[in-house]
Design an enzyme around this catalytic site. Structure first.
Site, PDB file in Angstrom:
ATOM      1  N   ASP A   1       0.853  -1.191   0.000  1.00 20.57           N
ATOM      2  CA  ASP A   1       0.000   0.000   0.000  1.00 20.57           C
ATOM      3  C   ASP A   1       0.886   1.238   0.000  1.00 20.57           C
ATOM      4  OD1 ASP A   1      -2.436  -1.404   0.097  1.00 20.57           O
ATOM      5  OD2 ASP A   1      -2.261  -1.643   2.263  1.00 20.57           O
TER       6      ASP A   1
ATOM      7  N   ASP B   1      -7.110  -1.310  -4.526  1.00 21.04           N
ATOM      8  CA  ASP B   1      -8.155  -0.954  -3.567  1.00 21.04           C
ATOM      9  C   ASP B   1      -9.092   0.100  -4.150  1.00 21.04           C
ATOM     10  OD1 ASP B   1      -7.028  -2.668  -1.680  1.00 21.04           O
ATOM     11  OD2 ASP B   1      -5.746  -1.099  -0.861  1.00 21.04           O
TER      12      ASP B   1
END
Length: 206
Positions: free
Chosen positions: A151, A185
């Protein structure tokens, strides 16, 4: 929306997702950040579980972290097969474009994160106190199905102390928006938002 266009969209999103993750993984130390704007940072973290780092072992003491990780990755793989079947079926039935687009986004995002959790443990060295190496001679940081999701997108739009009159959180320091996420995401979230906002159009009575 045709199957060909759906595949092109999925491939483009996968490329953007994986290129961004590989770049961050091979250029940043774990926890390193670069401020782009005051409200946007590139901040490298790794997620070993579900959303916000939640693990299956957080809910039950009968499953340890490693077993839970394998179970989660296998569940994701089964889920992506189901989503892929849903996408092909929707296209064959000539479903509304908004439905096909939403499913394609969800599929691309889910597949992007599955690649991390399935293969990254084999492909990269760890990022603790060092910049990771792709295909290290000594082997990766973990085995198959034990990879961590990369991430890097962080949008701390507002930071400060909440008013005292708020229940529970009053007077506490708060960051909006705190989660760190990736392109995959974003694709998943966009797909689900489309299904919610355009629900009636996506799921006609027929």
């Amino acid at each position: 929306m045709s199957l060909k266009k759906s595949i092109i969209l999925i491939v483009i999103l996968l490329l953007i997702d994986q290129i961004s993750k590989i770049y961050i993984k091979t250029h940043f130390l774990l926890g390193e950040s670069v401020e782009v704007f005051s409200w946007f940072k590139i901040y490298f973290i790794e997620n070993d579980g579900m959303a916000w780092g939640t693990k299956i072992s957080d809910f039950t003491s009968t499953i340890n972290d490693r077993t839970g990780k394998v179970a989660l990755t296998l569940f994701r793989i089964v889920a992506i097969v189901g989503i892929g079947y849903w996408l092909v079926t929707a296209i064959k039935k000539q479903s509304p474009n908004v439905l096909v687009l939403a499913i394609a986004l969800i599929f691309a995002g889910a597949l992007g994160n599955i690649i991390d959790s399935t293969f990254y443990g084999l492909l990269f060295s760890d990022s603790y106190h060092q910049v990771a190496t792709f295909l290290p001679e000594a082997g990766g940081y973990d085995g198959l199905l034990h990879g961590k999701v990369v991430d890097m997108l962080y949008f701390p739009l507002w930071k400060g102390f909440l008013p005292e009159w708020l229940p529970i959180y009053g007077g506490k320091y708060f960051t909006f928006f705190e989660p760190v996420f990736n392109v995959a995401d974003m694709a998943i979230s966009a797909g689900f938002i489309m299904l919610i906002v355009f629900n009636k159009k996506a799921f006609s009575k027929d």
